[in-house]
Motif scaffolding. Structure first.
Motif, PDB file in Angstrom:
ATOM      1  N   PHE A  33       0.830  -1.200   0.000  1.00 42.74           N
ATOM      2  CA  PHE A  33       0.000   0.000   0.000  1.00 42.74           C
ATOM      3  C   PHE A  33       0.872   1.260   0.000  1.00 42.74           C
ATOM      4  CE2 PHE A  33      -2.305   3.271   2.440  1.00 42.74           C
ATOM      5  CZ  PHE A  33      -3.444   3.387   1.665  1.00 42.74           C
ATOM      6  N   THR A  34       1.899   1.264   0.849  1.00 42.44           N
ATOM      7  CA  THR A  34       2.801   2.413   0.939  1.00 42.44           C
ATOM      8  C   THR A  34       3.530   2.642  -0.379  1.00 42.44           C
ATOM      9  OG1 THR A  34       3.100   2.011   3.302  1.00 42.44           O
ATOM     10  CG2 THR A  34       4.748   3.381   2.235  1.00 42.44           C
ATOM     11  N   ARG A  35       4.038   1.566  -0.980  1.00 42.34           N
ATOM     12  CA  ARG A  35       4.738   1.686  -2.272  1.00 42.34           C
ATOM     13  C   ARG A  35       3.812   2.210  -3.354  1.00 42.34           C
ATOM     14  NH1 ARG A  35       6.089  -3.501  -3.676  1.00 42.34           N
ATOM     15  NH2 ARG A  35       5.426  -4.338  -1.705  1.00 42.34           N
ATOM     16  N   GLU A  36       2.562   1.725  -3.367  1.00 40.94           N
ATOM     17  CA  GLU A  36       1.600   2.190  -4.369  1.00 40.94           C
ATOM     18  C   GLU A  36       1.302   3.681  -4.202  1.00 40.94           C
ATOM     19  OE1 GLU A  36       0.075   0.703  -7.046  1.00 40.94           O
ATOM     20  OE2 GLU A  36       1.538  -0.867  -6.692  1.00 40.94           O
ATOM     21  N   LEU A  37       1.119   4.121  -2.969  1.00 40.14           N
ATOM     22  CA  LEU A  37       0.861   5.544  -2.737  1.00 40.14           C
ATOM     23  C   LEU A  37       2.050   6.402  -3.165  1.00 40.14           C
ATOM     24  CD1 LEU A  37      -1.015   5.592   0.663  1.00 40.14           C
ATOM     25  CD2 LEU A  37      -1.922   6.166  -1.584  1.00 40.14           C
ATOM     26  N   HIS A  38       3.259   5.948  -2.837  1.00 35.47           N
ATOM     27  CA  HIS A  38       4.446   6.677  -3.277  1.00 35.47           C
ATOM     28  C   HIS A  38       4.451   6.794  -4.799  1.00 35.47           C
ATOM     29  CE1 HIS A  38       7.227   7.742  -0.059  1.00 35.47           C
ATOM     30  NE2 HIS A  38       6.753   6.710   0.607  1.00 35.47           N
ATOM     31  N   ARG A  39       4.183   5.703  -5.471  1.00 34.76           N
ATOM     32  CA  ARG A  39       4.190   5.695  -6.932  1.00 34.76           C
ATOM     33  C   ARG A  39       3.157   6.673  -7.488  1.00 34.76           C
ATOM     34  NH1 ARG A  39       1.343   3.637 -10.713  1.00 34.76           N
ATOM     35  NH2 ARG A  39       0.013   2.357  -9.380  1.00 34.76           N
ATOM     36  N   ILE A  40       1.963   6.661  -6.926  1.00 32.61           N
ATOM     37  CA  ILE A  40       0.891   7.546  -7.395  1.00 32.61           C
ATOM     38  C   ILE A  40       1.280   9.010  -7.227  1.00 32.61           C
ATOM     39  CG2 ILE A  40      -1.424   8.377  -6.830  1.00 32.61           C
ATOM     40  CD1 ILE A  40      -2.140   5.455  -6.204  1.00 32.61           C
ATOM     41  N   GLY A  78     -12.110  13.160  -1.186  1.00 33.16           N
ATOM     42  CA  GLY A  78     -12.416  14.314  -0.336  1.00 33.16           C
ATOM     43  C   GLY A  78     -11.575  14.314   0.931  1.00 33.16           C
ATOM     44  N   GLU A  79     -11.385  13.136   1.500  1.00 35.35           N
ATOM     45  CA  GLU A  79     -10.538  13.029   2.688  1.00 35.35           C
ATOM     46  C   GLU A  79      -9.090  13.326   2.345  1.00 35.35           C
ATOM     47  OE1 GLU A  79     -11.401   9.070   3.948  1.00 35.35           O
ATOM     48  OE2 GLU A  79     -13.070   9.699   5.204  1.00 35.35           O
ATOM     49  N   ALA A  80      -8.652  12.921   1.153  1.00 40.64           N
ATOM     50  CA  ALA A  80      -7.280  13.192   0.729  1.00 40.64           C
ATOM     51  C   ALA A  80      -7.063  14.694   0.594  1.00 40.64           C
ATOM     52  CB  ALA A  80      -6.978  12.475  -0.587  1.00 40.64           C
ATOM     53  N   ARG A  81      -8.058  15.393   0.074  1.00 37.72           N
ATOM     54  CA  ARG A  81      -7.941  16.858  -0.043  1.00 37.72           C
ATOM     55  C   ARG A  81      -7.851  17.494   1.350  1.00 37.72           C
ATOM     56  NH1 ARG A  81     -11.427  15.971  -4.817  1.00 37.72           N
ATOM     57  NH2 ARG A  81     -10.311  16.883  -6.588  1.00 37.72           N
ATOM     58  N   GLY A  82      -8.682  17.034   2.258  1.00 41.80           N
ATOM     59  CA  GLY A  82      -8.647  17.541   3.634  1.00 41.80           C
ATOM     60  C   GLY A  82      -7.323  17.236   4.308  1.00 41.80           C
ATOM     61  N   LEU A  83      -6.790  16.052   4.044  1.00 37.50           N
ATOM     62  CA  LEU A  83      -5.494  15.662   4.601  1.00 37.50           C
ATOM     63  C   LEU A  83      -4.391  16.580   4.090  1.00 37.50           C
ATOM     64  CD1 LEU A  83      -3.712  13.714   6.222  1.00 37.50           C
ATOM     65  CD2 LEU A  83      -3.595  12.287   4.167  1.00 37.50           C
ATOM     66  N   PHE A  84      -4.440  16.917   2.808  1.00 37.44           N
ATOM     67  CA  PHE A  84      -3.432  17.822   2.246  1.00 37.44           C
ATOM     68  C   PHE A  84      -3.445  19.144   3.013  1.00 37.44           C
ATOM     69  CE2 PHE A  84      -1.605  21.000  -0.449  1.00 37.44           C
ATOM     70  CZ  PHE A  84      -0.600  20.355  -1.152  1.00 37.44           C
ATOM     71  N   ARG A  85      -4.634  19.682   3.212  1.00 39.62           N
ATOM     72  CA  ARG A  85      -4.754  20.962   3.934  1.00 39.62           C
ATOM     73  C   ARG A  85      -4.266  20.831   5.373  1.00 39.62           C
ATOM     74  NH1 ARG A  85      -9.764  21.092   0.878  1.00 39.62           N
ATOM     75  NH2 ARG A  85      -9.531  22.605  -0.795  1.00 39.62           N
ATOM     76  N   LYS A  96       5.246  17.451   1.596  1.00 41.47           N
ATOM     77  CA  LYS A  96       6.195  16.418   1.187  1.00 41.47           C
ATOM     78  C   LYS A  96       5.441  15.118   0.908  1.00 41.47           C
ATOM     79  CE  LYS A  96      10.136  18.224   3.627  1.00 41.47           C
ATOM     80  NZ  LYS A  96      11.110  18.028   4.683  1.00 41.47           N
ATOM     81  N   ILE A  97       5.851  14.416  -0.139  1.00 44.19           N
ATOM     82  CA  ILE A  97       5.191  13.169  -0.505  1.00 44.19           C
ATOM     83  C   ILE A  97       5.240  12.183   0.652  1.00 44.19           C
ATOM     84  CG2 ILE A  97       5.335  11.155  -2.023  1.00 44.19           C
ATOM     85  CD1 ILE A  97       6.170  13.090  -4.262  1.00 44.19           C
ATOM     86  N   GLU A  98       6.370  12.090   1.320  1.00 39.88           N
ATOM     87  CA  GLU A  98       6.511  11.162   2.451  1.00 39.88           C
ATOM     88  C   GLU A  98       5.482  11.468   3.541  1.00 39.88           C
ATOM     89  OE1 GLU A  98       7.864   7.885   4.221  1.00 39.88           O
ATOM     90  OE2 GLU A  98       8.687   8.614   2.341  1.00 39.88           O
ATOM     91  N   ASP A  99       5.280  12.744   3.849  1.00 40.81           N
ATOM     92  CA  ASP A  99       4.292  13.133   4.860  1.00 40.81           C
ATOM     93  C   ASP A  99       2.877  12.795   4.408  1.00 40.81           C
ATOM     94  OD1 ASP A  99       6.360  14.128   6.396  1.00 40.81           O
ATOM     95  OD2 ASP A  99       6.024  16.220   5.813  1.00 40.81           O
ATOM     96  N   PHE A 100       2.619  13.013   3.126  1.00 41.64           N
ATOM     97  CA  PHE A 100       1.290  12.731   2.607  1.00 41.64           C
ATOM     98  C   PHE A 100       0.999  11.234   2.643  1.00 41.64           C
ATOM     99  CE2 PHE A 100      -2.117  12.261  -0.428  1.00 41.64           C
ATOM    100  CZ  PHE A 100      -2.986  13.222   0.042  1.00 41.64           C
ATOM    101  N   VAL A 101       1.973  10.414   2.271  1.00 40.20           N
ATOM    102  CA  VAL A 101       1.794   8.959   2.318  1.00 40.20           C
ATOM    103  C   VAL A 101       1.558   8.513   3.757  1.00 40.20           C
ATOM    104  CG1 VAL A 101       2.958   6.738   1.968  1.00 40.20           C
ATOM    105  CG2 VAL A 101       3.051   8.488   0.183  1.00 40.20           C
ATOM    106  N   TRP A 102       2.334   9.061   4.690  1.00 39.74           N
ATOM    107  CA  TRP A 102       2.136   8.743   6.107  1.00 39.74           C
ATOM    108  C   TRP A 102       0.700   9.079   6.525  1.00 39.74           C
ATOM    109  CZ3 TRP A 102       0.796  12.001  10.126  1.00 39.74           C
ATOM    110  CH2 TRP A 102       0.866  11.443  11.402  1.00 39.74           C
ATOM    111  N   GLY A 103       0.232  10.244   6.130  1.00 45.48           N
ATOM    112  CA  GLY A 103      -1.133  10.654   6.471  1.00 45.48           C
ATOM    113  C   GLY A 103      -2.176   9.731   5.862  1.00 45.48           C
ATOM    114  N   CYS A 104      -1.951   9.322   4.626  1.00 43.56           N
ATOM    115  CA  CYS A 104      -2.885   8.397   3.971  1.00 43.56           C
ATOM    116  C   CYS A 104      -2.943   7.062   4.701  1.00 43.56           C
ATOM    117  CB  CYS A 104      -2.481   8.169   2.515  1.00 43.56           C
ATOM    118  SG  CYS A 104      -2.841   9.561   1.433  1.00 43.56           S
ATOM    119  N   MET A 105      -1.801   6.619   5.177  1.00 42.74           N
ATOM    120  CA  MET A 105      -1.771   5.361   5.938  1.00 42.74           C
ATOM    121  C   MET A 105      -2.651   5.482   7.180  1.00 42.74           C
ATOM    122  SD  MET A 105       0.069   3.173   4.339  1.00 42.74           S
ATOM    123  CE  MET A 105       0.382   1.940   5.591  1.00 42.74           C
TER     124      MET A 105
END
Length: 117
Positions: A33-40, A78-85, A96-105
C-alpha cells in the motif's frame, strides 16, 4: 492424557504459526500500500521536488482513474484533499510526498477517527 497433551501442544503451535502468518501478511499488504501511494504521488510531482504543490495534487486527483484507484485502496478523494490541507502546516500549498503517504496510511480504516484526533 499424553495424547491430549500432544494434541493441545500441536494446536497451540499451529495457532501461533497462523497468527505469525497473519501478521506477516498484514505487514506485506501495508508495505505494498505504501509503495503504491508513493508511486501515485511521485507521478503527480511534476517538478520532481519530492513535494506536492496544491496545483499538482488537485490536477492529479481530477483524473478519474486516480480517484478510482485511491478509492480501491480505501481512501476517499475528499478526505485526501482535507489531509493535504491538514498537513500543509505552514500554509505554503506544498506537502512532502513522504508526509502525505504517512497521512494516507493513517486515514485507512479504523485509524481515521483515532489517529487524527
Amino acid at each position: 492424557n499424553i495424547a491430549t497433551g500432544v494434541f493441545v501442544d500441536f494446536a497451540m503451535q499451529t495457532s501461533q504459526l497462523d497468527r505469525d502468518l497473519r501478521i506477516q501478511d498484514q505487514l506485506a499488504q501495508q508495505d505494498k500500500f505504501t509503495r503504491e501511494l508513493h508511486r501515485i504521488f511521485e507521478a503527480a510531482d511534476a517538478d520532481a521536488s519530492g513535494s506536492l504543490s496544491w496545483e499538482e495534487f488537485e490536477h492529479h486527483l481530477d483524473d478519474v482513474r486516480i480517484a478510482a484507484y485511491l478509492s480501491s485502496l480505501g481512501l476517499d478523494v475528499g478526505e485526501a484533499r482535507g489531509l493535504f490541507r491538514l498537513l500543509d502546516l505552514e500554509g505554503k500549498n506544498d506537502v512532502k510526498i513522504e508526509d502525505f503517504v504517512w497521512g494516507c496510511m493513517r486515514m485507512r480504516g479504523v485509524a481515521k477517527s483515532i489517529d487524527l484526533c
